[in-house]
Scaffold this active site. Structure first.
Site, PDB file in Angstrom:
ATOM      1  N   THR A  22       0.837  -1.198   0.000  1.00 39.21           N
ATOM      2  CA  THR A  22       0.000   0.000   0.000  1.00 39.21           C
ATOM      3  C   THR A  22       0.875   1.252   0.000  1.00 39.21           C
ATOM      4  OG1 THR A  22      -1.586   1.293   1.282  1.00 39.21           O
ATOM      5  CG2 THR A  22      -0.178  -0.170   2.514  1.00 39.21           C
ATOM      6  N   ARG A  23       0.325   2.309  -0.591  1.00 34.61           N
ATOM      7  CA  ARG A  23       0.964   3.626  -0.468  1.00 34.61           C
ATOM      8  C   ARG A  23      -0.016   4.591   0.204  1.00 34.61           C
ATOM      9  NH1 ARG A  23      -0.972   4.028  -5.994  1.00 34.61           N
ATOM     10  NH2 ARG A  23      -2.009   6.034  -6.280  1.00 34.61           N
ATOM     11  N   HIS A  50      -7.636   1.945   5.030  1.00 30.77           N
ATOM     12  CA  HIS A  50      -9.039   2.178   5.361  1.00 30.77           C
ATOM     13  C   HIS A  50      -9.731   0.823   5.520  1.00 30.77           C
ATOM     14  CE1 HIS A  50      -9.710   1.483   1.102  1.00 30.77           C
ATOM     15  NE2 HIS A  50      -8.978   2.550   0.786  1.00 30.77           N
ATOM     16  N   HIS A  75      -9.360  -2.055   2.962  1.00 27.09           N
ATOM     17  CA  HIS A  75      -8.072  -2.757   3.074  1.00 27.09           C
ATOM     18  C   HIS A  75      -8.127  -3.763   4.227  1.00 27.09           C
ATOM     19  CE1 HIS A  75      -5.984   1.085   1.366  1.00 27.09           C
ATOM     20  NE2 HIS A  75      -6.225   0.231   0.398  1.00 27.09           N
ATOM     21  N   ARG A 125      -8.343  -3.991  -6.276  1.00 25.68           N
ATOM     22  CA  ARG A 125      -8.755  -3.235  -7.462  1.00 25.68           C
ATOM     23  C   ARG A 125      -7.700  -2.185  -7.797  1.00 25.68           C
ATOM     24  NH1 ARG A 125     -10.327   1.746  -5.755  1.00 25.68           N
ATOM     25  NH2 ARG A 125     -11.318   2.452  -7.665  1.00 25.68           N
TER      26      ARG A 125
END
Length: 388
Positions: free
Chosen positions: A199-200, A204, A207, A293
Site C-alpha cells: 500500500t501507499r 481504510h 483494506h 482493485r
C-alpha cells in the site's frame, strides 16, 4: 520439497546481497576521490538499496541492454526469468560520455554523500516512448511514471552495484526489516504461508477487510507499506505508518501480523507493477500476495482489474507466489458490515465505496471520514496531521 518451501525461495533461487563487506568498503573509500561520480535521485537511491538487500533478487545491479530490452517487450530477463519493470540507471549523454566501461563509478545520493559503487559494464541508449507504451501502457506525459521516464537522461549505465553500508532508516529504523530478516522472522514464528500486502495509502476499512479475509487462510500477514518516492499529493509516509500502528494496536491479532517498510519507489505502472510488487514480496519470504482493485494504478490509465488479469499470463510456477485476488470491497448499509459483490446482498445504492482518494478529499475539506470509511482512531490521526 513441499510447495510452500518451494514458493518461499527468492526469485531466481538465491537472495542477493550487495552490501559491501568492511574490507570492500575500506577499499572503495580509499578510491573515493579518484572515481568518476554519478549523482542519484531519490528513486535511484531506492533502487540501489533494494538491489543491495536482495529485494530485487535476482538483480545484482542496474540492467544491461539485453535484460532491459526483454523486460520492456516480454516481461522477462534475458535468461527467461519473469521480471516486469526495468530497473535502470539513466544519465545524460554529457555525464555518460567520459565514463569508461569496465571501470568503477562512485554513486552519490542527492546530498553528495558517497553511498555506492557501480562496476560499469555497458552504456546504451534506449527508446523512451517504447518503454512508456510497453511498461505504462501510455505515452501520456501526465502519467507520473511516464513523466519521470521522459525527464530522465537518454543513456543507461549497466553493471553490478555495491551499497557502501546499510544505515538505519531516518524515520522508521524499527520497521526496517530487510528480506533476510523477514524470512528469519517468519521461520521463528513457524509461518509456512505468509500473505504480503502493498500500500501507499493509509489503511481504510476496505483494506482491513481484504487483509483479514486473506489472513483466515494463511499463517501470517506481512503488512509492507511503500515508503520510497511517491507522488506529491500522496499522504506522507510517517503519517501512514502512524495509522498502521494505531490500527494494529486496536484491531489486529498482533501475533499474526508483521509491519515493515518497503523502501522501494512507486512507479504507478498498474498491472506490470502488480507483478513487480508480488516478486519483491516473494523475495521478502511471502508465499501469497494480495491484489485488489486498480493495484498500483493512477488516474484512469488502467482497467479496474487489469492488475489481476496480468497474473494469468504466467504459469503459477514462474512467479512462485500465489496472487490472492479481491473484488472492490465496500461498506454495506443493509448488513452493516464490509463486503464485496461476492458476499453482499446489497443494491448499488446500499454500498459505501471507500478509497484513499476520497479520504484525502474529505480531510482537505476539514471533514472526518465516517466510521464506515476509517476506524475512528485512524480518522482522528489523519485529521490531526492534515490540520496541524
Amino acid at each position: 520439497m513441499s510447495y510452500h518451501l518451494d514458493a518461499i525461495s527468492p526469485h531466481g533461487g538465491e537472495l542477493v546481497n550487495r552490501v559491501a563487506t568492511p574490507e570492500q568498503k575500506a577499499e572503495f573509500l580509499s578510491k573515493a576521490d579518484f572515481l568518476p561520480r554519478v549523482s542519484l535521485d531519490d528513486r535511484a537511491v531506492s533502487d540501489l538499496e533494494m538491489i543491495a538487500i536482495g529485494g530485487f533478487s535476482p538483480l545484482t545491479g542496474f540492467m544491461n541492454q539485453q535484460d532491459y530490452d526483454r523486460v520492456v517487450t516480454e516481461m522477462r530477463l534475458a535468461n527467461g526469468v519473469v521480471w516486469s519493470i526495468p530497473i535502470t540507471l539513466s544519465v545524460t549523454e554529457e555525464v555518460a560520455q567520459p565514463l569508461q566501461e569496465g571501470g568503477l563509478i562512485r554513486l552519490d545520493n542527492p546530498s553528495g554523500e558517497f553511498i555506492g559503487v557501480l562496476q560499469l559494464t555497458q552504456k546504451y541508449q534506449y527508446d523512451k516512448s517504447r518503454e512508456a507504451i510497453n511498461v505504462y501502457r501510455t505515452d501520456d506525459a501526465k502519467h507520473p511514471g511516464v513523466q519521470v521516464l521522459y525527464g530522465q537522461g537518454s543513456i543507461h549505465l549497466a553493471g553490478d552495484i555495491w551499497l557502501l553500508q546499510r544505515g538505519a532508516h531516518a524515520l522508521f529504523p524499527s520497521y526496517q526489516i530487510d528480506p533476510a530478516a523477514s524470512r528469519q522472522m517468519f521461520k521463528e514464528k513457524g509461518w509456512k504461508t505468509i500473505v504480503g500486502f502493498q500500500t501507499r495509502n493509509p489503511i481504510h476499512r476496505a483494506h482491513e477487510y481484504i487483509q483479514k479475509c486473506a489472513l483466515e487462510t494463511v499463517d501470517g500477514l506481512f503488512l509492507h507499506p511503500l515508503v520510497g518516492a511517491t507522488k506529491d499529493d500522496d499522504i506522507p509516509a510517517d503519517v501512514r505508518m502512524r495509522c498502521y500502528e494505531i490500527l494494529l494496536e486496536h484491531y489486529y491479532p498482533l501475533d499474526r501480523v508483521i509491519l515493515a517498510i518497503n523502501p522501494a519507489a512507486m512507479r504507478y505502472a498498474g498491472p506490470r507493477e502488480a507483478i513487480f510488487h508480488a516478486l519483491v514480496r516473494k523475495n521478502y519470504g511471502c508465499t501469497h500476495f494480495i491484489v485488489g482493485r486498480d493495484h498500483a494504478g493512477v488516474g484512469d490509465y488502467y482497467g479496474t482489474y487489469d492488475a489481476q488479469y496480468i497474473f494469468d499470463e504466467f504459469a503459477p510456477g514462474e512467479l512462485g507466489i500465489v496472487p490472492m485476488k479481491f473484488e472492490h470491497a465496500f461498506y454495506c448499509t443493509r448488513t452493516k458490515q464490509m463486503g464485496t459483490t461476492k458476499t453482499s446482498p446489497s443494491k448499488p445504492e446500499e454500498r459505501v465505496h471507500l478509497s484513499g482518494t476520497k479520504v484525502r478529499e474529505m480531510l482537505r475539506r476539514g471533514e472526518l471520514p465516517p466510521p464506515e470509511f476509517s476506524r475512528p482512531e485512524v480518522a482522528a490521526e489523519l485529521a490531526r496531521v492534515m490540520h496541524a
